[in-house]
Design a protein around this motif. Sequence first.
Motif, PDB file in Angstrom:
ATOM      1  N   ASP A  79       0.903  -1.170  -0.114  1.00  0.00           N
ATOM      2  CA  ASP A  79      -0.011  -0.064   0.106  1.00  0.00           C
ATOM      3  C   ASP A  79       0.957   1.199  -0.124  1.00  0.00           C
ATOM      4  O   ASP A  79       1.923   1.462   0.704  1.00  0.00           O
ATOM      5  CB  ASP A  79      -0.932   0.174   1.228  1.00  0.00           C
ATOM      6  N   GLY A  80       0.764   2.011  -1.028  1.00  0.00           N
ATOM      7  CA  GLY A  80       1.450   3.460  -0.959  1.00  0.00           C
ATOM      8  C   GLY A  80       2.981   3.205  -1.738  1.00  0.00           C
ATOM      9  O   GLY A  80       3.811   4.102  -1.660  1.00  0.00           O
ATOM     10  N   ALA A  81       3.119   2.111  -1.955  1.00  0.00           N
ATOM     11  CA  ALA A  81       4.652   1.534  -2.598  1.00  0.00           C
ATOM     12  C   ALA A  81       4.641   1.708  -4.329  1.00  0.00           C
ATOM     13  O   ALA A  81       3.469   2.070  -4.665  1.00  0.00           O
ATOM     14  CB  ALA A  81       4.823   0.300  -2.482  1.00  0.00           C
ATOM     15  N   THR A  82       5.948   2.156  -4.870  1.00  0.00           N
ATOM     16  CA  THR A  82       5.943   2.114  -5.867  1.00  0.00           C
ATOM     17  C   THR A  82       7.085   1.299  -6.577  1.00  0.00           C
ATOM     18  O   THR A  82       7.721   0.803  -5.732  1.00  0.00           O
ATOM     19  CB  THR A  82       6.484   3.617  -6.440  1.00  0.00           C
ATOM     20  N   GLY A  83       6.850   1.124  -7.993  1.00  0.00           N
ATOM     21  CA  GLY A  83       8.204   0.154  -8.341  1.00  0.00           C
ATOM     22  C   GLY A  83       8.050   0.364  -9.907  1.00  0.00           C
ATOM     23  O   GLY A  83       7.225   0.886 -10.494  1.00  0.00           O
ATOM     24  N   ASN A  84       9.377  -0.175 -10.191  1.00  0.00           N
ATOM     25  CA  ASN A  84       9.620  -0.289 -11.916  1.00  0.00           C
ATOM     26  C   ASN A  84      10.433  -1.522 -12.220  1.00  0.00           C
ATOM     27  O   ASN A  84      11.411  -1.784 -11.311  1.00  0.00           O
ATOM     28  CB  ASN A  84      10.326   0.873 -12.167  1.00  0.00           C
ATOM     29  N   LEU A  98       4.974  -0.398 -11.794  1.00  0.00           N
ATOM     30  CA  LEU A  98       4.461  -1.338 -11.143  1.00  0.00           C
ATOM     31  C   LEU A  98       3.620  -0.484 -10.012  1.00  0.00           C
ATOM     32  O   LEU A  98       4.112   0.361  -9.196  1.00  0.00           O
ATOM     33  CB  LEU A  98       5.796  -2.323 -10.362  1.00  0.00           C
ATOM     34  N   VAL A  99       2.650  -1.217  -9.862  1.00  0.00           N
ATOM     35  CA  VAL A  99       1.634  -0.354  -9.026  1.00  0.00           C
ATOM     36  C   VAL A  99       1.090  -1.442  -8.025  1.00  0.00           C
ATOM     37  O   VAL A  99       1.043  -2.493  -8.472  1.00  0.00           O
ATOM     38  CB  VAL A  99       0.527   0.292  -9.495  1.00  0.00           C
ATOM     39  N   PRO A 100       0.646  -1.100  -6.825  1.00  0.00           N
ATOM     40  CA  PRO A 100       0.062  -1.779  -5.674  1.00  0.00           C
ATOM     41  C   PRO A 100      -1.085  -2.812  -6.436  1.00  0.00           C
ATOM     42  O   PRO A 100      -1.942  -2.003  -6.934  1.00  0.00           O
ATOM     43  CB  PRO A 100      -0.370  -1.047  -4.617  1.00  0.00           C
ATOM     44  N   GLY A 108       2.176  -4.686 -13.380  1.00  0.00           N
ATOM     45  CA  GLY A 108       2.285  -3.724 -14.314  1.00  0.00           C
ATOM     46  C   GLY A 108       2.034  -4.561 -15.656  1.00  0.00           C
ATOM     47  O   GLY A 108       2.512  -5.613 -15.677  1.00  0.00           O
ATOM     48  N   THR A 109       2.010  -3.822 -16.692  1.00  0.00           N
ATOM     49  CA  THR A 109       2.120  -4.464 -18.104  1.00  0.00           C
ATOM     50  C   THR A 109       3.135  -3.732 -18.945  1.00  0.00           C
ATOM     51  O   THR A 109       3.278  -2.328 -18.868  1.00  0.00           O
ATOM     52  CB  THR A 109       0.710  -4.486 -18.653  1.00  0.00           C
ATOM     53  N   GLY A 110       3.740  -4.471 -19.917  1.00  0.00           N
ATOM     54  CA  GLY A 110       4.879  -4.054 -20.678  1.00  0.00           C
ATOM     55  C   GLY A 110       5.083  -4.936 -21.906  1.00  0.00           C
ATOM     56  O   GLY A 110       4.490  -6.092 -21.806  1.00  0.00           O
ATOM     57  N   ARG A 111       5.545  -4.241 -22.992  1.00  0.00           N
ATOM     58  CA  ARG A 111       5.926  -5.071 -24.005  1.00  0.00           C
ATOM     59  C   ARG A 111       7.271  -5.798 -24.088  1.00  0.00           C
ATOM     60  O   ARG A 111       8.265  -4.977 -24.103  1.00  0.00           O
ATOM     61  CB  ARG A 111       5.768  -4.299 -25.316  1.00  0.00           C
ATOM     62  N   TYR A 112       7.395  -7.292 -23.769  1.00  0.00           N
ATOM     63  CA  TYR A 112       8.671  -7.737 -23.690  1.00  0.00           C
ATOM     64  C   TYR A 112       8.670  -9.165 -24.348  1.00  0.00           C
ATOM     65  O   TYR A 112       7.702  -9.782 -24.457  1.00  0.00           O
ATOM     66  CB  TYR A 112       9.247  -7.738 -22.102  1.00  0.00           C
ATOM     67  N   ALA A 120      16.176  -8.767 -15.588  1.00  0.00           N
ATOM     68  CA  ALA A 120      15.341  -7.702 -15.258  1.00  0.00           C
ATOM     69  C   ALA A 120      16.132  -7.076 -14.109  1.00  0.00           C
ATOM     70  O   ALA A 120      16.530  -7.623 -13.348  1.00  0.00           O
ATOM     71  CB  ALA A 120      13.953  -8.103 -14.817  1.00  0.00           C
ATOM     72  N   ILE A 121      15.665  -6.037 -13.866  1.00  0.00           N
ATOM     73  CA  ILE A 121      16.056  -5.052 -12.800  1.00  0.00           C
ATOM     74  C   ILE A 121      14.872  -4.478 -12.111  1.00  0.00           C
ATOM     75  O   ILE A 121      14.065  -3.753 -12.850  1.00  0.00           O
ATOM     76  CB  ILE A 121      17.097  -3.752 -13.131  1.00  0.00           C
ATOM     77  N   VAL A 122      14.644  -4.751 -10.916  1.00  0.00           N
ATOM     78  CA  VAL A 122      13.444  -4.223 -10.128  1.00  0.00           C
ATOM     79  C   VAL A 122      13.652  -3.385  -9.271  1.00  0.00           C
ATOM     80  O   VAL A 122      14.595  -3.762  -8.359  1.00  0.00           O
ATOM     81  CB  VAL A 122      12.604  -5.349  -9.692  1.00  0.00           C
ATOM     82  N   SER A 123      13.073  -2.159  -9.039  1.00  0.00           N
ATOM     83  CA  SER A 123      13.244  -1.215  -8.179  1.00  0.00           C
ATOM     84  C   SER A 123      12.100  -0.906  -7.342  1.00  0.00           C
ATOM     85  O   SER A 123      10.770  -0.795  -7.941  1.00  0.00           O
ATOM     86  CB  SER A 123      13.508   0.278  -8.686  1.00  0.00           C
TER      87      SER A 123
END
Length: 152
Positions: A79-84, A98-100, A108-112, A120-123
């Motif tokens: 809750d209230g977090a963010t990501g990429n 990336l959203v909660p 999240g959704t992306g073209r890969y 992958a690098i996740v923040s």
Amino acid sequence: MKKIRFIPAIALALATATTSVQAHDDAYLDTQQAPHGGQLRMAGAYHLELVVDKSTPQAADKTVVVYVTDHAGQKVSTDGATGNATILAAKGKASVALVPDGDNRLKGTGRYASTADMKAIVSFTAKGQSPETARFTPLLKPMEAHMDHTKH
């Protein structure tokens, strides 16, 4: 006589402390069964499990899910977090916001492309905390991930 008993106790304590520190490296996490079938990595105070869509090697719009737990495997609220997630595969690059999405999940959704060379690098930034980052090789088998000699 008391000094002789004290030294083995210190040695045992140090050995135990060293084992617990090493217990959460990538090699150890690759031996663990990820709860959602993804790959586990440590990111600061968290374990992140990256789950990617493996349905086709062709680039397409696909979901990315990251589950967040603490080192004991307990769910951590997103809750209230963010990501990429930055995904590199098949000579392409995708950036996925990336959203909660539930208790301890970001999505999240992306073209890969889902190819063996995927990295992958996740923040991840928990609410009110500093960002944490983890690197993944989600489609390599655990032993292959640790035998990547291109880094030597």
